[in-house]
Design a protein around this motif. Sequence first.
Motif, PDB file in Angstrom:
ATOM      1  N   SER A  45       0.371   1.961  -8.013  1.00 32.06           N
ATOM      2  CA  SER A  45      -0.087   3.516  -7.729  1.00 32.06           C
ATOM      3  C   SER A  45      -0.926   4.648  -8.659  1.00 32.06           C
ATOM      4  CB  SER A  45       1.149   4.202  -7.486  1.00 32.06           C
ATOM      5  OG  SER A  45       1.397   3.314  -5.913  1.00 32.06           O
ATOM      6  N   LEU A  67      -3.945   3.114  -8.613  1.00 30.30           N
ATOM      7  CA  LEU A  67      -4.957   3.914  -7.572  1.00 30.30           C
ATOM      8  C   LEU A  67      -5.457   4.807  -7.893  1.00 30.30           C
ATOM      9  CD1 LEU A  67      -2.942   2.909  -4.528  1.00 30.30           C
ATOM     10  CD2 LEU A  67      -5.098   1.101  -5.156  1.00 30.30           C
ATOM     11  N   GLY A  81      -3.392  -3.084  -7.866  1.00 34.24           N
ATOM     12  CA  GLY A  81      -2.851  -2.551  -7.319  1.00 34.24           C
ATOM     13  C   GLY A  81      -2.168  -0.899  -7.195  1.00 34.24           C
ATOM     14  N   ARG A 134       4.116  -0.111  -5.568  1.00 37.79           N
ATOM     15  CA  ARG A 134       2.953   0.221  -4.558  1.00 37.79           C
ATOM     16  C   ARG A 134       2.910   1.428  -3.429  1.00 37.79           C
ATOM     17  NH1 ARG A 134       3.034  -4.650  -6.383  1.00 37.79           N
ATOM     18  NH2 ARG A 134       1.501  -5.765  -7.704  1.00 37.79           N
ATOM     19  N   GLN A 177       1.048  -1.129  -0.002  1.00 31.23           N
ATOM     20  CA  GLN A 177       0.008  -0.276  -0.139  1.00 31.23           C
ATOM     21  C   GLN A 177       0.753   1.072   0.201  1.00 31.23           C
ATOM     22  OE1 GLN A 177      -3.664  -0.200   1.202  1.00 31.23           O
ATOM     23  NE2 GLN A 177      -2.910  -2.463   1.050  1.00 31.23           N
ATOM     24  N   ALA A 180       1.685   7.627  -2.851  1.00 28.44           N
ATOM     25  CA  ALA A 180       0.001   7.817  -3.133  1.00 28.44           C
ATOM     26  C   ALA A 180      -0.626   8.731  -4.469  1.00 28.44           C
ATOM     27  CB  ALA A 180      -0.188   9.093  -1.611  1.00 28.44           C
ATOM     28  N   HIS A 189       2.955   4.104   0.750  1.00 23.36           N
ATOM     29  CA  HIS A 189       3.320   4.871   2.375  1.00 23.36           C
ATOM     30  C   HIS A 189       3.920   6.355   1.943  1.00 23.36           C
ATOM     31  CE1 HIS A 189       7.828   3.255   0.993  1.00 23.36           C
ATOM     32  NE2 HIS A 189       6.383   2.991   0.167  1.00 23.36           N
TER      33      HIS A 189
END
Length: 356
Positions: A280, A283, A278, A254, A233, A257, A235
């Motif tokens: 970046s 996203l 998933g 990944r 995720q 953000a 960070h």
Amino acid sequence: MTTTRSAATEPATSEPITVPPFAVISGAQVQHALLERENQIVELVEATYRLHSAGESVNPPSCFLRFPDRPSCRIIALPASIGGQVRVDGLKWISSFPENVAAGIPRASAVLILNDHDTGYPFACLESSIISATRTAALAASAADWLSRGRRRPRRVGFFAVGLIARYIHTFLAATGWSFDEIGVHDLSADSATGFRGYLERLGTASRIAVHDRAEQLIRSGDLVVFATVAGQPHVSDLSWFAHNPLVLHVSLRDLAPEIVLASTNIVDDIEHCLKAGTSPHLAEQLTGNRDFLHGTLDDVMAGRVRVPAERPVVFSPFGLGVLDLAVGKYVYDEVVRSGELHVVDDYFHELLRYG
Ligand SMILES: NC(=O)c1ccc[n+]([C@@H]2O[C@H](COP(=O)([O-])OP(=O)(O)OC[C@H]3O[C@@H](n4cnc5c(N)ncnc54)[C@H](O)[C@@H]3O)[C@@H](O)[C@H]2O)c1
């Protein structure tokens, strides 16, 4: 097992179609075949990547095997086919088990199967963690070169996480002519940071080595930043850390953000591959509902269709293409055949008479 030359490298033209012998190529053989060939491999990977971008490959989406009882782990299948002169099909099957590192063994392990163009028969199984790291580092070095044209060439590199992939990327950057005033190092694991520093010192690097405890320091002090974490995720979300407009090789895909992605020039290896799983950029697409934040592919940059502006951060997100593994694997296979050291498994294909 016997050592022999293989029929699979002979010209296919007027040969009768036969079952090829099946060979196993060890990591030691792979490493030997690739030793000090970095420039050749960058050329090979670039040429294969261009072939892929021109539509002369088949490279379906990677297939992710995940486990409810081991959420940090995965095994990915990357099937691919290359046409043209190379003419080989195959599959990389690569595991990522991040907890391995604490036990003292590498996170990733892999095999690469090469399949014969004419019969479909698998003719080789190669140890492939080295091939995978090699093709990843070769494309990263190539991207660093292409994406820094037209802007000031980076003099300070920062490695954000320093496992095996970071070491390979450093090797390829150094071998393809990069030198740095400073090499920044940041890792959540003090052992990893110390290990990477030790590797740089053993090489006798002329660069100043700076180990940063804080991610912010690492990013702010690098004009080339290489992400090679195992984060699942994002960070890193503070855009002010990128105010100096660095070139970012976002190899681990990944970490950033969506806000960072949206404020940057985004270059990917392959749009359909990269906007999945998933990453970046994926996203960012989900957040905005469009792909307007993508500026193009590395192939667009190589072909001069896309210009990379100097006044924003540049983020290169390479999903990693099976065709590149295949090309490097076939190169290794041919080298091993040439050396006369191909280890064939006798009688591997054994049920060959249709009616017994
Ligand atoms: N895009 C591609 O084509 C491609 C190809 C191969 C590998 N990769 C990716 O590269 C990454 C690195 O692979 P590796 O083999 O070097 O892994 P590794 O396990 O050897 O090293 C990973 C390092 O990251 C550090 N780390 C993890 N999370 C961190 C964080 N948030 N901040 C700082 N450090 C952190 C760990 O402590 C470890 O030292 C993986 O995510 C892998 O999937 C991408």
